[in-house]
Design an enzyme around this catalytic site. Structure first.
Site, short mmCIF file in Angstrom:
data_model
loop_
_atom_site.label_atom_id
_atom_site.label_comp_id
_atom_site.label_asym_id
_atom_site.label_seq_id
_atom_site.Cartn_x
_atom_site.Cartn_y
_atom_site.Cartn_z
N ALA A 132 -13.89 4.75 -4.01
CA ALA A 132 -12.94 4.40 -5.19
C ALA A 132 -11.82 3.42 -5.19
O ALA A 132 -10.71 3.38 -5.46
CB ALA A 132 -12.30 5.59 -5.93
N ALA A 133 -12.25 2.71 -4.00
CA ALA A 133 -11.32 1.40 -3.47
C ALA A 133 -11.21 0.10 -4.42
O ALA A 133 -10.22 -0.65 -4.16
CB ALA A 133 -11.28 1.24 -1.97
N GLY A 134 -12.39 0.02 -5.25
CA GLY A 134 -12.58 -1.35 -5.76
C GLY A 134 -11.39 -1.52 -6.77
O GLY A 134 -10.72 -0.79 -7.26
N ARG A 143 -12.86 -6.58 -13.89
CA ARG A 143 -13.33 -6.75 -15.49
C ARG A 143 -12.87 -5.73 -16.49
O ARG A 143 -12.78 -5.99 -17.52
CB ARG A 143 -14.99 -6.66 -15.31
CG ARG A 143 -15.54 -7.84 -14.85
CD ARG A 143 -17.00 -7.98 -15.46
NE ARG A 143 -17.76 -7.31 -14.27
CZ ARG A 143 -19.26 -6.56 -14.87
NH1 ARG A 143 -19.61 -6.64 -16.01
NH2 ARG A 143 -19.72 -5.99 -14.13
N THR A 157 -19.54 -1.59 0.57
CA THR A 157 -19.80 -0.22 0.29
C THR A 157 -19.90 0.51 1.78
O THR A 157 -19.30 1.85 1.86
CB THR A 157 -20.81 0.26 -0.30
OG1 THR A 157 -22.26 -0.48 -0.25
CG2 THR A 157 -20.52 0.14 -2.06
N GLY A 190 -16.73 6.41 -7.49
CA GLY A 190 -15.84 6.84 -8.42
C GLY A 190 -16.11 6.40 -9.84
O GLY A 190 -15.36 6.85 -10.75
N GLY A 197 -29.14 -3.11 -6.71
CA GLY A 197 -29.91 -2.83 -5.90
C GLY A 197 -31.53 -2.18 -5.99
O GLY A 197 -31.50 -1.45 -6.73
N ARG A 221 0.51 21.54 -30.55
CA ARG A 221 0.45 20.89 -29.19
C ARG A 221 0.80 21.53 -28.17
O ARG A 221 0.68 22.92 -28.34
CB ARG A 221 2.08 20.19 -29.52
CG ARG A 221 1.71 18.83 -30.44
CD ARG A 221 3.34 18.17 -30.79
NE ARG A 221 4.09 18.05 -29.44
CZ ARG A 221 5.36 17.96 -29.42
NH1 ARG A 221 6.06 18.28 -30.53
NH2 ARG A 221 5.83 17.52 -28.19
N SER A 229 11.23 28.76 -48.16
CA SER A 229 10.92 27.24 -47.88
C SER A 229 12.31 26.59 -47.59
O SER A 229 13.25 26.78 -47.84
CB SER A 229 10.53 26.87 -49.28
OG SER A 229 9.11 27.61 -49.45
C1 UD1 Z 1 -23.70 -1.03 -5.52
C2 UD1 Z 1 -24.94 -0.81 -4.60
C3 UD1 Z 1 -26.35 -1.40 -5.48
C4 UD1 Z 1 -26.49 -0.45 -6.48
C5 UD1 Z 1 -25.32 -0.33 -7.42
C6 UD1 Z 1 -25.12 0.69 -8.36
C7 UD1 Z 1 -24.39 -1.44 -2.29
C8 UD1 Z 1 -24.29 -2.69 -1.23
N1 UD1 Z 1 -24.83 -1.96 -3.53
O1 UD1 Z 1 -23.44 -2.27 -5.94
O2 UD1 Z 1 -27.56 -1.24 -4.54
O3 UD1 Z 1 -27.60 -0.74 -7.51
O4 UD1 Z 1 -23.98 -0.12 -6.55
O5 UD1 Z 1 -24.09 0.59 -9.16
O6 UD1 Z 1 -23.92 -0.51 -1.94
N2 UD1 Z 1 -16.12 0.00 -3.21
C9 UD1 Z 1 -15.20 0.44 -2.36
N3 UD1 Z 1 -14.71 -0.46 -1.43
C10 UD1 Z 1 -15.62 -1.51 -0.95
C11 UD1 Z 1 -16.58 -1.72 -2.11
C12 UD1 Z 1 -16.96 -0.83 -3.13
O7 UD1 Z 1 -14.45 1.31 -2.46
O8 UD1 Z 1 -15.22 -2.15 -0.20
C13 UD1 Z 1 -16.60 1.02 -4.29
C14 UD1 Z 1 -16.40 0.67 -5.72
O9 UD1 Z 1 -15.06 0.85 -6.01
C15 UD1 Z 1 -17.37 1.36 -6.47
C16 UD1 Z 1 -18.34 1.50 -5.46
O10 UD1 Z 1 -17.94 1.51 -4.15
O11 UD1 Z 1 -16.78 2.35 -6.91
C17 UD1 Z 1 -19.55 0.57 -5.64
O12 UD1 Z 1 -19.07 -0.80 -5.67
P1 UD1 Z 1 -19.61 -1.94 -6.10
O13 UD1 Z 1 -18.89 -3.02 -5.77
O14 UD1 Z 1 -19.57 -1.74 -7.59
O15 UD1 Z 1 -21.11 -2.20 -5.98
P2 UD1 Z 1 -22.20 -3.08 -6.68
O16 UD1 Z 1 -22.22 -4.39 -6.22
O17 UD1 Z 1 -22.32 -2.51 -8.06
#
Ligand code: UD1
Ligand code: MG
Length: 451
Positions: A9-11, A15, A81, A104, A140, A315, A387
């Site tokens: 969940a670091a990304g 977008r 990843t 994440g 992938g 609430r 009332s």
């Molecule tokens: C990844 C897969 C791909 C798959 C797709 C499915 C790899 C190399 N590729 O690609 O095969 O089809 O997901 O959605 O694994 N993240 C980190 N740190 C990083 C990079 C990513 O925490 O350094 C996290 C992102 O926040 C995200 C997840 O890993 O939650 C996937 O990363 P993302 O960059 O979306 O991978 P994809 O290019 O979509």
């Protein structure tokens, strides 16, 4: 076999166009990361490690609120990843068992799917979750040879022939912890994106002579969220699933598409939900209740036989006992209403307790806030609040007591007493007629001057 859950969940989620880290955007009232944690929780993991980077503090706080036992590790730069999973290495140094990696931003993987992966593990060193993509896009690709997964090729690195494969990588991977971290050490970033791909684990395992397989799931489970559009799609998928589940449990939704549910909404059988009802988090409704149109409920409990709405707002802390009636334009906050109490029109009840069978008249307000502090209103059993009564808290109206309409109640009312707290009425005979005449002649004069 004990299992460690690692959620990436670091990304940044560029977008999403947001100041909030992507994984904290909500679906059905819970951050998508919490959905991912919940689906992973079905495997009863011995360890939970969340890899955070962008918005680290916010992610850490959210995780702590949801699962205080989870470890949050920091991935400083996002180099792919595999690099992300590597950030969990120290946290799992003393762990023996399998690691399952989830994303994440892919919150809908079903618990049964994860269980299928665990079942498929057997002699396989690695199990990958794949899906048949209707539009394989940039996922992938899984290169299969019969039951054996030979490699995962990222779109950017794939040949045309490989791009023609429609069986795609969801990102979910299961492997023995020690083997996984050992293989990750061998991964390099000599690829089109210059990233450390977790997917390279597959080819490395095959090179080591280990067997690897893939399990398939429905495409909808692998929906990754990268934009607000995806977020809305995910919300739609969640809502559809949740509505269907409720109906299967015996809840009537008259117009399912117009009812919004939360990740934790609980509704009992034979309850009827009219159109346009919103369930924010923390709502339980017992069996045989009726929630009428255009009501908004949050953090509340509705008991059997209660009727709420139309146009009601419950609430946090609203507790309705059996057969309570809450009518239109009524707001209830942090208040307990005992059996059969009625609050039918245009009323605010906050920080209060209302006794059984009490009747609260239209336009009643518990004046609970003095600008600094909140105060409590207690209304007794079978009390009758006239009332337009203002109940200036702290105040108690006793059992079977009454307040006269239009009263401003600032002092406690004993059991059985009638409280009248308003100016006494004075009638002036004929004065209305004179007043009308005076006003009309004034207006006529004004109109003349204007011409
Ligand atoms: C990844 C897969 C791909 C798959 C797709 C499915 C790899 C190399 N590729 O690609 O095969 O089809 O997901 O959605 O694994 N993240 C980190 N740190 C990083 C990079 C990513 O925490 O350094 C996290 C992102 O926040 C995200 C997840 O890993 O939650 C996937 O990363 P993302 O960059 O979306 O991978 P994809 O290019 O979509
Ligand atoms: Mg992605």
């Amino acid at each position: 076999m004990s299992i460690a859950l690692v959620i990436l969940a670091a990304g940044k989620g560029t977008r999403m166009q947001s100041d909030l880290p992507k994984v904290l955007h909500e679906i059905a009232g819970a951050p998508m990361l919490v959905h991912a944690m919940q689906s992973g929780a079905a495997l009863d993991p011995a360890r939970v490690v969340i890899v955070a980077g962008h918005g680290f503090e916010a992610v850490r706080d959210t995780v702590a609120a949801h699962d205080p036992d989870a470890t949050v590790v920091r991935q400083k730069d996002q180099k792919g990843t595999a690099h992300a999973v590597d950030a969990a290495r120290d946290a799992l140094a003393d762990f023996d068992g399998d690691v399952i990696v989830l994303f994440g931003d892919t919150p809908f993987v079903r618990p049964e799917t994860l269980t299928n992966m665990v079942k498929a593990r057997g002699d396989n060193a690695v199990v990958v979750l794949g899906f048949e993509a209707t539009d394989p896009g940039k996922y992938g690709r899984l290169v299969m040879q019969d039951q054996s997964l030979e490699a995962i090729v990222e779109y950017a690195d794939a040949t045309d022939q490989q791009r023609a494969i429609s069986f795609c990588n969801s990102g979910v991977m299961l492997a023995d912890s020690k083997a996984l971290f050992s293989m990750i050490s061998e991964i390099e970033s000599d690829n089109a994106q210059e990233e450390y791909y977790l997917t390279d684990v597959v080819a490395i395992a095959r090179k080591r002579g280990l067997s690897v397989t893939a399990v398939a799931c429905a495409e909808e489970e692998t929906l990754g969220i990268n934009s607000r559009l995806h977020l809305a799609e995910a919300e739609g998928i969640f809502q559809e699933r949740a509505r269907r589940d409720l109906m299967e449990l015996g809840v009537t939704l008259q117009d399912p598409a117009s009812v919004m549910l939360s990740h934790d909404t609980v509704i009992g059988r034979d309850t009827v939900i009219e159109p346009n009802v919103y369930f924010a988090p923390g709502v339980t409704v017992e069996s045989g209740a009726h929630i009428r149109a255009f009501s908004h409920l949050e953090g509340c409990h509705v008991s059997r036989g209660a009727i709420v709405g139309p146009y009601a707002r419950l609430r946090p802390g609203a507790e309705l006992a059996e057969d309570v009636r809450i009518g239109n334009f009524v707001e209830i906050k942090n208040a307990i209403l005992d059996e059969g109490a009625k609050v039918n029109h245009l009323t605010y009840i906050g920080d209060a307790s209302v006794g059984a069978a009490a009747n609260i008249g239209a336009g009643t307000v518990t004046c609970n806030y003095d600008g600094v502090m909140k105060h409590k209103t207690t209304i007794g059993k079978r009390a009758f609040i006239g009332s337009d009564t203002m109940l200036v808290a702290p105040v108690t109206v006793g059992d079977g007591a009454m307040t006269a309409s239009g009263s401003v109640i600032t002092e406690d009312v004993p059991d059985g007493a009638l409280a009248v707290a308003r100016a006494k009425q004075v009638n002036k005979p004929g004065l209305a007629v004179k007043l009308f005449e005076l006003l009309k002649s004034k207006k006529a004069k004004q109109d003349k001057e204007r011409v």
